[in-house]
Design a protein around this motif. Structure first.
Motif, PDB file in Angstrom:
ATOM      1  N   SER A  59     -17.003  29.646  61.688  1.00  0.00           N
ATOM      2  CA  SER A  59     -17.177  29.304  63.017  1.00  0.00           C
ATOM      3  C   SER A  59     -16.069  28.738  63.618  1.00  0.00           C
ATOM      4  N   HIS A  60     -15.671  28.958  64.853  1.00  0.00           N
ATOM      5  CA  HIS A  60     -14.681  28.408  65.906  1.00  0.00           C
ATOM      6  C   HIS A  60     -13.288  28.186  65.046  1.00  0.00           C
ATOM      7  N   HIS A  61     -12.768  29.351  64.478  1.00  0.00           N
ATOM      8  CA  HIS A  61     -11.697  29.105  63.646  1.00  0.00           C
ATOM      9  C   HIS A  61     -10.698  28.570  64.556  1.00  0.00           C
ATOM     10  N   LYS A  62      -9.995  27.766  63.869  1.00  0.00           N
ATOM     11  CA  LYS A  62      -8.778  26.829  64.599  1.00  0.00           C
ATOM     12  C   LYS A  62      -8.078  26.120  63.388  1.00  0.00           C
ATOM     13  N   THR A  63      -6.789  25.700  63.731  1.00  0.00           N
ATOM     14  CA  THR A  63      -5.854  24.940  62.690  1.00  0.00           C
ATOM     15  C   THR A  63      -5.472  23.810  63.580  1.00  0.00           C
ATOM     16  N   ALA A  64      -6.140  22.636  63.609  1.00  0.00           N
ATOM     17  CA  ALA A  64      -6.103  21.698  64.693  1.00  0.00           C
ATOM     18  C   ALA A  64      -5.277  20.445  63.961  1.00  0.00           C
ATOM     19  N   GLY A  65      -4.611  19.520  65.079  1.00  0.00           N
ATOM     20  CA  GLY A  65      -4.005  18.430  64.528  1.00  0.00           C
ATOM     21  C   GLY A  65      -2.751  18.740  64.250  1.00  0.00           C
ATOM     22  N   ARG A  66      -1.617  17.957  64.424  1.00  0.00           N
ATOM     23  CA  ARG A  66      -0.173  18.276  64.416  1.00  0.00           C
ATOM     24  C   ARG A  66       0.359  18.892  63.234  1.00  0.00           C
ATOM     25  N   TYR A  67      -0.507  18.527  61.987  1.00  0.00           N
ATOM     26  CA  TYR A  67      -0.107  18.878  60.592  1.00  0.00           C
ATOM     27  C   TYR A  67      -0.566  20.348  60.392  1.00  0.00           C
ATOM     28  N   ALA A  68      -1.415  20.997  61.132  1.00  0.00           N
ATOM     29  CA  ALA A  68      -1.956  22.167  60.956  1.00  0.00           C
ATOM     30  C   ALA A  68      -1.520  23.067  62.196  1.00  0.00           C
ATOM     31  N   TRP A  69      -0.918  22.644  62.910  1.00  0.00           N
ATOM     32  CA  TRP A  69      -0.512  23.583  64.125  1.00  0.00           C
ATOM     33  C   TRP A  69       0.200  24.791  63.604  1.00  0.00           C
ATOM     34  N   GLY A  70      -0.042  25.989  63.808  1.00  0.00           N
ATOM     35  CA  GLY A  70       0.880  27.276  63.384  1.00  0.00           C
ATOM     36  C   GLY A  70       0.223  27.832  62.069  1.00  0.00           C
ATOM     37  N   ARG A  71      -0.804  27.208  61.317  1.00  0.00           N
ATOM     38  CA  ARG A  71      -1.439  27.704  60.268  1.00  0.00           C
ATOM     39  C   ARG A  71      -2.145  28.854  60.284  1.00  0.00           C
ATOM     40  N   THR A  72      -2.433  29.167  61.631  1.00  0.00           N
ATOM     41  CA  THR A  72      -3.474  30.472  61.623  1.00  0.00           C
ATOM     42  C   THR A  72      -2.353  31.780  61.422  1.00  0.00           C
ATOM     43  N   GLU A  73      -0.960  31.113  60.941  1.00  0.00           N
ATOM     44  CA  GLU A  73      -0.064  32.219  60.605  1.00  0.00           C
ATOM     45  C   GLU A  73      -0.408  32.335  58.820  1.00  0.00           C
TER      46      GLU A  73
END
Ligand SMILES: [Zn+2]
Length: 535
Positions: A256-270
């Motif tokens: 559901s609503h796939h996201k990588t949120a919060g400053r430690y996870a930004w960019g983790r969709t890579e």
């Protein structure tokens, strides 16, 4: 060739399969579609004609992720009709509710009264809780609606409906009862199993419990739909847990609503997206959905450590009144708790703004950090006082994502569109409930060229219908259910904002559900042909 109830003439048909658009007329008779080559239909063969010249004709959009379970049950007074209307005005002909582990059913008979009391608090009105999907569908059928509704079975609801809101593993007999309740509702037509593993009481469950339940969904050929246990610093671990649950249970996986949120996870969709793509290449059935915004929305209470919510709302407010418990919460947020997502620790109170606090309209739209500074108070005390005064029910907006991640997920070929809309009365809900679909089409397709029009429509229709078993929907072809949207590709755009969250979009001209025109010239017609779909 005559005898159509409705003829949509002269449009560009984007049929939901992803194939290139083509000129075609579409006829509707007895709630079913016929695709006609231009000029094939007589000029006077239909009771009603919609002139779609210069417009796109597409299957009605399927919003695969809503929290609209209770909104029509509350009745139309007090501004609620604007909330109900927002979905169909953006072209949605089927909403799928029961997401993130929370549905309005099922419950064991001895827990039903307690469940009803909780839903009254959550929805701010007299919304029921039901023994099973059939009870839910019967209650919904009493309230006429413009579009269709399907529902997942929420694991948190299932757990609360058997164990109550307690932080302990389910006993074998309790797990057996949960499986039996799930099995019954899926047999009656619920769309699948959902979890919300960051939310209590779903978060109290270990992996094995969810595997046992997902195996029941697998037996029905229905998906396991999950709000991952962590969408922030531990998002990859949480995705692996979901993959394990899918593999061990045999259920298809939908994130559901796939996201990588919060400053430690930004960019983790890579990392997460290539992982999902590799699994699909191996033959695993895994998909996801996404909403086109960098802000999320959830309950303020979910910003507190899980133990704070143990025992339900009454226990939470008891703890919030105790200064030593507040100190424990402050420390937990500063230091983290293993296995807990900790949104504020990953972001900060300046990224959390109040969306809905019915008794404190002056707080709506302001950040917790700002409210605390104005009061000369510590943010956690501000949060505690607000939750106490609102009996635990405050909705927030969390500005926690970056645009690059949102775009990567939107562009993933297995990502469909879900608003994650939370239509609750009062306050300023997240604008996604009124803007998601036109925003994808206007901003991400027309303006940014991130997707082709046909790809985007496929994500909103055919792909979604295939995932959730909406047979005969999501594709415009002969004999399909007559759920359609007619929009102007040149102007389609969302207008809903964080300050005016229910503004209807531009460019959505007409919406047809079950063969009846429910939106004409961007306005509701008053027709109410929508049904609860048993899948
Ligand atoms: Zn969720």
């Amino acid at each position: 060739m005559s005898g159509f109830d409705l003829l949509i003439r002269g449009g560009l048909l984007v049929d939901g399969t992803g194939r290139p658009g083509r000129p075609a007329d579409v006829g509707v008779a007895a709630g079913r579609l016929t695709v006609l080559t231009p000029g094939e239909a007589p000029r006077t063969g239909a009771a009603e004609v919609i002139d779609a010249r210069g417009r796109v004709v597409a299957p009605g959009f399927v919003d695969v992720h809503t929290h609209s379970d209770g909104v029509t049950l509350l009745g139309p007074s007090g501004g609620r009709s604007a909330l109900v209307r927002a979905s169909v005005l953006q072209g949605v002909t089927t909403e799928i509710c029961g997401n993130c582990g929370s549905s309005l059913f099922p419950a064991a008979p001895e827990r039903l009264a307690a469940m009803r009391a909780e839903t009254r608090i959550t929805f701010g009105g007299d919304v029921g809780a039901y023994a099973d999907f059939a009870g839910f569908a019967a209650a919904q059928a009493e309230v006429p609606r413009a579009n269709h509704l399907a529902s997942l079975v929420g694991h948190g609801t299932l757990r609360a409906g058997v164990l109550g809101p307690v932080d302990r593993p389910a006993r074998p007999d309790e797990l057996h009862t949960m499986c039996a309740l799930l099995d019954a509702s899926l047999a009656q037509g619920a769309a699948g199993l959902s979890t919300g593993l960051i939310y209590t009481p779903g978060s109290y469950a270990g992996t094995d419990e969810v595997v046992a339940l997902a195996a029941v969904a697998a037996r029905h050929g229905k998906p396991y739909v999950t709000h991952l246990r962590d969408e922030m610093s531990r998002v990859e671990e949480a995705l692996e847990e979901a993959i394990e649950i899918s593999r061990r249970s045999g259920a298809a996986l939908h994130v559901s609503h796939h996201k990588t949120a919060g400053r430690y996870a930004w960019g983790r969709t890579e990392q997460t997206l290539p992982r999902i793509a590799a699994l699909r290449a191996e033959g695993m059935d895994v998909t996801c959905d996404v909403y086109p915004y960098t802000a999320g929305s959830t309950a303020l209470a979910a910003m507190l450590p899980p133990w704070a919510n143990d025992g339900g709302v009454g226990a939470l407010t008891g703890r919030l009144g105790d200064p030593s418990q507040r100190d424990r919460m402050r420390r937990a947020i500063a230091e983290g708790v293993p296995g807990w997502e900790n949104t504020v620790g990953n972001g900060g109170w300046d990224r959390i703004s109040v969306a809905c606090a019915p008794r404190h309209p002056q707080a709506e739209g302001r950040t917790i950090a700002d409210l605390a500074a104005s009061a000369g108070a510590d943010p956690l005390d501000t949060v505690a006082e607000l939750l106490l005064a609102e009996a635990g029910e405050v909705t927030i907006i969390s500005h926690s994502m970056v645009e690059e991640d949102v775009r990567r997920v939107l562009a993933a070929p297995y990502a469909m569109i879900g608003s994650d809309g939370v239509p609750k009365p009062g306050g300023r809900p997240h604008p996604r409930w009124a803007g998601t679909f036109p925003r994808v089409l206007g901003r991400y397709v027309r303006e940014l060229g991130l997707l082709r029009l046909e790809e985007a429509v496929h994500k909103m229709t055919g792909m979604a219908a295939a995932r959730f078993g909406l047979t005969g929907r999501g594709v415009v072809r002969d004999g399909a259910h007559a759920d359609l949207v007619v929009f102007d590709y040149a102007t389609v755009a969302d207008r809903a904002t964080f300050t005016e969250p229910l503004l209807p979009p531009d460019g959505i001209d007409a919406v047809v559900a079950a063969g009846e025109v429910v939106v004409r010239d961007g306005e509701e017609t008053g027709a109410r042909p929508g049904r609860v779909l048993a899948l």
